[in-house]
Design an enzyme around this catalytic site. Structure first.
Site, PDB file in Angstrom:
ATOM      1  N   ARG A 168      69.572  59.406  41.087  1.00  0.00           N
ATOM      2  CA  ARG A 168      69.350  58.502  39.954  1.00  0.00           C
ATOM      3  C   ARG A 168      70.035  57.151  40.156  1.00  0.00           C
ATOM      4  O   ARG A 168      69.771  56.215  39.413  1.00  0.00           O
ATOM      5  CB  ARG A 168      69.862  59.133  38.653  1.00  0.00           C
ATOM      6  CG  ARG A 168      69.083  60.378  38.220  1.00  0.00           C
ATOM      7  CD  ARG A 168      69.656  60.941  36.948  1.00  0.00           C
ATOM      8  NE  ARG A 168      68.994  62.176  36.523  1.00  0.00           N
ATOM      9  CZ  ARG A 168      67.922  62.242  35.765  1.00  0.00           C
ATOM     10  NH1 ARG A 168      67.380  61.120  35.340  1.00  0.00           N
ATOM     11  NH2 ARG A 168      67.373  63.391  35.435  1.00  0.00           N
ATOM     12  N   ARG A 171      66.312  56.491  25.950  1.00  0.00           N
ATOM     13  CA  ARG A 171      66.192  57.154  27.250  1.00  0.00           C
ATOM     14  C   ARG A 171      65.489  56.256  28.264  1.00  0.00           C
ATOM     15  O   ARG A 171      65.879  56.188  29.432  1.00  0.00           O
ATOM     16  CB  ARG A 171      65.420  58.475  27.099  1.00  0.00           C
ATOM     17  CG  ARG A 171      66.212  59.558  26.381  1.00  0.00           C
ATOM     18  CD  ARG A 171      65.306  60.700  25.951  1.00  0.00           C
ATOM     19  NE  ARG A 171      64.657  61.350  27.086  1.00  0.00           N
ATOM     20  CZ  ARG A 171      63.634  62.189  26.963  1.00  0.00           C
ATOM     21  NH1 ARG A 171      63.124  62.446  25.755  1.00  0.00           N
ATOM     22  NH2 ARG A 171      63.114  62.759  28.020  1.00  0.00           N
TER      23      ARG A 171
END
Length: 363
Positions: free
Chosen positions: A263, A319
């Site tokens: 990520r 998000r």
């Protein structure tokens, strides 16, 4: 191999020193040596001349073993110092024939200079005085060298690898893939289709973390301590967990889909290092590109169908903001690595999967 522009000053300096006061004639062998000869000339500071001769000895990737003079030598070589300039010396048969031919023209001396030398392939005893680089017995192209007249314009020199060599080096054609995309981009659905078609393994960071903690492994217990203290699980611990799962597939698996990891750029670097330690690598980062308004629509719909409390507009917006903020540098990192393969995530499931298959089939 690295770019072979003549930057090693000692190479030109040796010729400058050895040939001072001799006005040597550089006899460049066409076609392959023309770039090397031009760069070499620019490194020489002594008076010198250049001419060209063309010989044929190659067909495809294999020497025919027959050397035929195509364009002869027109200069008067009597009493001259001659330097043969070659792109590559392999068997030495070409140079041997040139030395014999030049010897009949009464030069004062003849010297041999080559960009590349394959010591293992020499079949005759010749003195190659000036060698820029010695290389293994591979077929190469670029920087003036060709494969059936192609590749001369490449700035670097490359080793040409056959399909058979690729198979020998990587018998299973391992395809480790990072699947990448925002929440709602369809990573899970496409991962399942990839696994079914290609027989790849699947590693989801969240699943691995939950399983380690559920099973009470030492790694899981350590991760649990961080989580209980409200801290993020360190990247080093995550990569150790992934390595454990990765190794469980054996050394000759077909490949792995990494889902949810990496990520961040440090995680990508850690993954690259972990795979490199096993002689493996990421073959491609497949990025499912979906506009944010479509992501919002998909996730809201998923929330209504599944009852997931975190699939509401406010939470989804947060998000997606986190995703874009964290992953933009990672996308750039994979772009620089030459591994990013963006896929249009809008459209039919079959069309998207076909585009993904085209990427996987090409790696």
């Amino acid at each position: 191999m690295k770019t072979v522009t003549i930057k090693d000053k000692t190479f030109g300096e040796r010729i400058n020193h050895d040939m001072a006061g001799k006005n040597p004639l550089l006899l460049a062998v066409l076609n392959g040596s023309f770039i090397f000869a031009a760069d070499l000339m620019r490194e020489l500071t002594i008076p010198c001349e250049i001419s060209f001769v063309k010989l044929a000895s190659y067909q495809g990737t294999t020497s025919t073993g027959k050397v035929k003079e195509v364009i002869g030598i027109n200069e008067n070589l009597a009493g001259r110092t001659v330097i043969i300039v070659e792109d590559i010396v392999e068997t030495g048969l070409t140079i041997q024939q040139m030395l014999e031919s030049l010897g009949t023209r009464n030069p004062e001396s003849v010297h041999v200079c080559t960009l590349l030398l394959k010591p293992e392939k020499l079949q005759v005893d010749i003195n190659v005085e000036y060698v820029a680089i010695s290389i293994p017995n591979d077929f190469i192209l670029g920087y003036g060298l060709d494969y059936d007249q192609q590749g001369r314009n490449l700035k670097d020199i490359y080793t040409l690898i056959s399909d058979e060599q690729v198979t020998q080096n990587n018998p299973n054609n391992m395809k480790n893939i990072v699947i990448f995309g925002a929440p709602g981009s369809g990573k899970g659905t496409q991962s399942d289709l990839i696994i079914e078609k290609y027989g790849l393994n699947h590693i989801s960071t969240g699943d691995v973390l939950r399983n380690e903690m559920k099973n009470g492994t030492p790694l899981g217990q350590t991760a649990r301590q961080y989580i209980d203290e409200g801290k993020l699980v360190p990247d080093s611990l995550i990569i150790d967990m992934l390595a454990k799962v990765y190794d469980s597939f054996g050394s000759e698996h077909k490949g792995v889909i990494f889902d949810g990891f990496p990520r961040t750029v440090p995680q990508a670097e850690a993954l690259k290092k972990m795979l490199a330690e096993r002689g493996h690598e990421v073959a491609a980062m497949i990025e499912l590109d979906v506009p944010e308004d479509e992501l919002m629509t998909r996730l809201v719909k998923r929330g209504l169908e599944s009852g997931r409390s975190d699939d509401n507009e406010e939470t989804i917006k947060k998000r997606l903001d986190v995703y874009h903020n964290q992953t933009s540098p990672l996308i750039d990192w994979y772009e620089k690595e030459g591994l990013r393969r963006p896929i249009n995530g809008l459209g039919s499931l079959d069309r998207i999967f076909a585009d993904i298959c085209a990427v996987i089939d090409a790696i």
